[in-house]
Design a protein around this motif. Structure first.
Motif, PDB file in Angstrom:
ATOM      1  N   GLY A  67       0.955  -1.277  -0.015  1.00 44.47           N
ATOM      2  CA  GLY A  67      -0.453   0.314  -0.058  1.00 44.47           C
ATOM      3  C   GLY A  67       1.469   1.133   0.482  1.00 44.47           C
ATOM      4  O   GLY A  67       2.151   0.893   0.122  1.00 44.47           O
ATOM      5  N   GLY A  68       0.122   2.342  -0.063  1.00 47.50           N
ATOM      6  CA  GLY A  68       0.909   3.832   0.107  1.00 47.50           C
ATOM      7  C   GLY A  68       1.781   4.682  -1.161  1.00 47.50           C
ATOM      8  O   GLY A  68       2.122   5.602  -1.320  1.00 47.50           O
ATOM      9  N   THR A  74       5.385   6.490  -1.176  1.00 52.94           N
ATOM     10  CA  THR A  74       5.508   5.384  -0.334  1.00 52.94           C
ATOM     11  C   THR A  74       6.937   5.284  -1.248  1.00 52.94           C
ATOM     12  O   THR A  74       8.363   4.837   0.025  1.00 52.94           O
ATOM     13  N   ALA A  92      10.022   7.270  -0.448  1.00 48.11           N
ATOM     14  CA  ALA A  92      10.763   7.463   0.545  1.00 48.11           C
ATOM     15  C   ALA A  92      11.754   5.934   0.705  1.00 48.11           C
ATOM     16  O   ALA A  92      12.750   6.150   1.298  1.00 48.11           O
ATOM     17  N   LYS A 105      13.272  14.864  -3.633  1.00 40.52           N
ATOM     18  CA  LYS A 105      12.591  15.667  -2.598  1.00 40.52           C
ATOM     19  C   LYS A 105      12.518  14.701  -1.383  1.00 40.52           C
ATOM     20  O   LYS A 105      13.422  15.437  -0.290  1.00 40.52           O
ATOM     21  N   GLU A 106      12.159  13.392  -1.352  1.00 39.99           N
ATOM     22  CA  GLU A 106      12.126  12.849   0.203  1.00 39.99           C
ATOM     23  C   GLU A 106      13.531  12.094   0.042  1.00 39.99           C
ATOM     24  O   GLU A 106      13.590  11.732   1.108  1.00 39.99           O
ATOM     25  N   ILE A 127      16.101  13.618   1.551  1.00 37.26           N
ATOM     26  CA  ILE A 127      15.638  14.597   3.759  1.00 37.26           C
ATOM     27  C   ILE A 127      16.244  12.798   4.230  1.00 37.26           C
ATOM     28  O   ILE A 127      16.885  12.817   5.293  1.00 37.26           O
ATOM     29  N   LEU A 157      11.847   0.991  10.758  1.00 40.04           N
ATOM     30  CA  LEU A 157      10.589   0.607  11.091  1.00 40.04           C
ATOM     31  C   LEU A 157      10.240  -0.461   9.550  1.00 40.04           C
ATOM     32  O   LEU A 157      10.755  -0.202   8.870  1.00 40.04           O
ATOM     33  N   MET A 185       7.130  -1.544   8.230  1.00 46.21           N
ATOM     34  CA  MET A 185       6.944  -1.497   6.931  1.00 46.21           C
ATOM     35  C   MET A 185       7.085  -0.663   5.998  1.00 46.21           C
ATOM     36  O   MET A 185       7.003  -0.136   4.904  1.00 46.21           O
ATOM     37  N   ASN A 206       2.327  -7.499   6.929  1.00 49.22           N
ATOM     38  CA  ASN A 206       0.268  -7.323   7.190  1.00 49.22           C
ATOM     39  C   ASN A 206      -0.804  -7.377   6.119  1.00 49.22           C
ATOM     40  O   ASN A 206      -0.089  -7.680   5.048  1.00 49.22           O
ATOM     41  N   GLY A 208      -1.542   1.362   3.817  1.00 49.72           N
ATOM     42  CA  GLY A 208      -0.616   0.279   4.354  1.00 49.72           C
ATOM     43  C   GLY A 208      -0.552   0.275   6.312  1.00 49.72           C
ATOM     44  O   GLY A 208       0.198  -0.472   6.598  1.00 49.72           O
ATOM     45  N   THR A 267       1.557   0.635   9.447  1.00 55.17           N
ATOM     46  CA  THR A 267       2.030   1.804   9.030  1.00 55.17           C
ATOM     47  C   THR A 267       1.447   3.319  10.323  1.00 55.17           C
ATOM     48  O   THR A 267       2.541   3.752  10.435  1.00 55.17           O
ATOM     49  N   ALA A 284       3.977   3.394  12.847  1.00 54.73           N
ATOM     50  CA  ALA A 284       5.056   3.965  12.663  1.00 54.73           C
ATOM     51  C   ALA A 284       4.662   4.955  12.745  1.00 54.73           C
ATOM     52  O   ALA A 284       5.414   6.155  13.330  1.00 54.73           O
ATOM     53  N   MET A 318      10.138  15.678   8.648  1.00 56.06           N
ATOM     54  CA  MET A 318       9.562  14.274   8.089  1.00 56.06           C
ATOM     55  C   MET A 318       9.438  13.595   6.098  1.00 56.06           C
ATOM     56  O   MET A 318       9.302  14.905   5.730  1.00 56.06           O
ATOM     57  N   LEU A 319       9.073  12.583   6.078  1.00 53.72           N
ATOM     58  CA  LEU A 319       8.931  12.554   5.255  1.00 53.72           C
ATOM     59  C   LEU A 319       7.388  12.213   5.040  1.00 53.72           C
ATOM     60  O   LEU A 319       7.062  12.667   5.667  1.00 53.72           O
ATOM     61  N   SER A 320       7.430  12.882   3.456  1.00 60.33           N
ATOM     62  CA  SER A 320       6.240  12.935   3.298  1.00 60.33           C
ATOM     63  C   SER A 320       4.769  12.070   3.600  1.00 60.33           C
ATOM     64  O   SER A 320       3.910  12.501   4.188  1.00 60.33           O
ATOM     65  N   MET A 321       4.700  11.015   3.147  1.00 64.62           N
ATOM     66  CA  MET A 321       4.112  10.349   3.128  1.00 64.62           C
ATOM     67  C   MET A 321       3.911   9.746   4.994  1.00 64.62           C
ATOM     68  O   MET A 321       2.715   9.111   5.578  1.00 64.62           O
ATOM     69  N   LEU A 322       4.649  10.097   5.420  1.00 65.49           N
ATOM     70  CA  LEU A 322       4.186   9.384   6.734  1.00 65.49           C
ATOM     71  C   LEU A 322       3.904  11.079   7.836  1.00 65.49           C
ATOM     72  O   LEU A 322       4.046  10.932   8.985  1.00 65.49           O
TER      73      LEU A 322
END
Lengths: 361, 361
Positions: free
Chosen positions: A77-78, A82, A85, A112-113, A116, A222, A224, A238, B78, B82, B85, B221-225
């Motif tokens: 998912g995501g 996702t 990242a 961009k990700e 980070i 992490l 996930m 999951n 997720g 997810t 986290a 932060m990572l955008s998706m999180l």
């Protein structure tokens, strides 16, 4: 032959058109899946009927890419966002760097990700000309942790026609041209794609990853975001996105049964040629990107006079052309010619363009 | 009244049973959504028809929880895993700590992920008795960044009947009892739930979050999180899980139209009472957890003699009882009584238990 869905020609850039046979099976599975007397939406993902779906969905990717057991396939998912990242999270080292090529909005977001999480070098970019071409001739540093590219630019309508020689793991976001043409998957260490363009509905993302690149950057991860955790769980660490994976499996099964990537590539070539030929011939429209970099999936074009737009919008409705409005960053029109779009939809668009020229040129 | 789906009684622990009317609408939307002549699986998530779905799905959560605009609702991919986290990623400070109560497998996983990101104090646990009760009487430190609990233990079958007085933001994983009973949502700063138990199919996770707790821990932060990135994008920062969100919306609409949480709570109480009464009465079965902590969603029970199991499995098949096998960590049986399960399914299970006792006791 690709069966026609409805009288509406669906050029949506994503989520995009799916084969009508797949939609029918998906609809049926919502009521009675696999003759279980239960809906696919309300059964355990650990049931043997569903484990078989996940297994087939994973194997089909290996079959279509012609890779062996040194690769693993995941459905997560995501979205591809996702993966922007997860790729650096799993592959970027503390003192190393990743090399990226910037070919548009999605590549920029991936960069961009990654920034980070660590050091990034953008080794080539087409931002200077608003992403209307694909950079070439750059050299990939041999000491990079990996190189990341985006094979097809959904928004601006460019596409990498070849991939550079890569001395480090080659990572590619193929969200909008996955399985639309032959690529040598063995040249890649990681390929990911949001399903909702060429493969299935929104809600799952396919990842093909060569196992030997993982577990090397020493990050405490992490769960996930850890590819190895998902591999260990056989893509069910999951609860997976059950229904989206099922529909992706059906779509890939459809592709394989019809003749695979070689079969669809020929059809896609014909569709793209048909439309680009008309754009180049028709005095009322003009393409937006360098000819040699034109995407065979997302065809962007502008009216040659701004006042044409309102009139062509009207005409397009009478031809039942849906989803051809260009992205706000480009304007004009974008026709997405994903695998499930039949040639007759392209022909309908071309007919409308011809009629428009007769009336308004 | 809850309509019967099929002759099969679906006690699956998750993904779990959904209302038959919802399944029918989901099936129809796979072919023709909202009379667009297109499938929901192949339209843009930015189309006005789908934006209306997402808006309604988000508003229904606020309506059912009776909260106002100081809260936001998100549907993300997720899974709840997810969220294990994302909660510490967004709320845990560098020098602070989070307080957790450990009531089972899922709580343990949430604790594990939080520990990767910072300091965690487990202030109470029922691990000493294999999670067969819910800890009570603990004090939540007033200097914790937040307190996290799991309202219902899907695997062991316990449920928090009340929530502790909480001097810090109260965060709760309600995956397996969301909207099954009245809770005072305003006492909570963040509630999350994987949809696939009580709300929809697998593939989307609902998050209700009070805005004023976000953006305070200084993490890049990572955008998706990042909850704020998703709030800014109105739960469409990236392509959402379109179909799973739609089906969740339909399920919540079904719940609201029938009378909301108050309506379903009474039915759930009757279902749980009916089954627990039989477990306590029947000499062939025994409950597995402390009576005052019994879950009204996941009812776990064991045969009083091991040899009963094979025989009851056979009998259960003749009653069309599906999904009652206990989790491997507990054994025996687990009957999940989610919102969409009709009372007649519980009655069928009770009938089977009675017949079994007559034959074998």
């Amino acid at each position: 032959m690709i069966a026609t869905t409805t009288k509406i020609h669906n050029f949506s850039a994503g989520p995009g058109i799916l084969p009508i046979d797949v939609l029918k099976q998906a609809s049926e599975a919502c009521i009675n899946f696999d003759n279980m007397g239960l809906s696919l939406l309300e059964i355990s993902h650990r049931s043997k009927n569903y484990v078989a779906v996940m297994d087939e969905a994973r194997q089909l990717v290996k079959d279509l890419f012609e890779v062996g057991n040194d690769y693993e396939v995941l459905y997560l998912g995501g979205g591809a966002s996702t993966q922007f990242a997860m790729v650096p999270y799993n592959l970027l080292t503390e003192n190393g760097f990743a090399a990226y090529v910037n070919t548009g909005v999605w590549a920029s977001k991936a960069i961009k990700e990654a920034k980070i999480l660590g050091n990034v070098k953008v080794i080539a970019s087409s931002e200077d000309k608003k992403f209307t071409y694909v950079p070439k001739g750059y050299e990939i540093p041999a000491d990079a942790d990996y190189f990341h590219c985006t094979s097809n630019n959904t928004i601006f309508g460019t596409q990498m026609k070849a991939f550079p020689k890569c001395p480090v793991p080659l990572v590619c976001d193929m969200s909008s041209d996955l399985f639309s043409r032959k690529v040598n998957a063995k040249d890649f260490s990681l390929i990911y794609a949001g399903a909702q363009k060429n493969m299935g509905p929104a809600g799952s993302t396919m990842i093909l990853v060569k196992k030997d690149i993982l577990g090397k950057n020493g990050r405490k991860m992490l769960s996930m975001l850890d590819y190895n955790a998902h591999i260990k769980g056989e893509s069910m660490y999951n609860t997976p996105p059950v229904f989206p994976v099922y529909v992706s499996m059906l779509t890939l099964r459809w592709l394989k049964q019809n003749g695979g990537v070689e079969w669809i590539e020929k059809i896609n070539q014909t569709k793209a040629d048909t439309l680009y030929n008309e754009i180049d011939r028709n005095s009322c429209f003009v393409g937006t990107v360098a000819k040699e970099d034109r995407s065979f999936m997302n065809v962007c074009f502008l009216p040659t006079k701004p006042e044409y737009e309102a009139e062509f919008d009207k005409l397009a409705k009478t031809y039942n052309l849906s989803g051809i409005k260009g992205h706000r960053d480009v304007g004009g029109y974008r026709a997405s010619l994903y695998n499930a779009l039949p040639l007759e939809s392209v022909n309908a668009l071309v007919e409308a363009m011809k009629e428009f020229e007769k009336k308004f040129a």
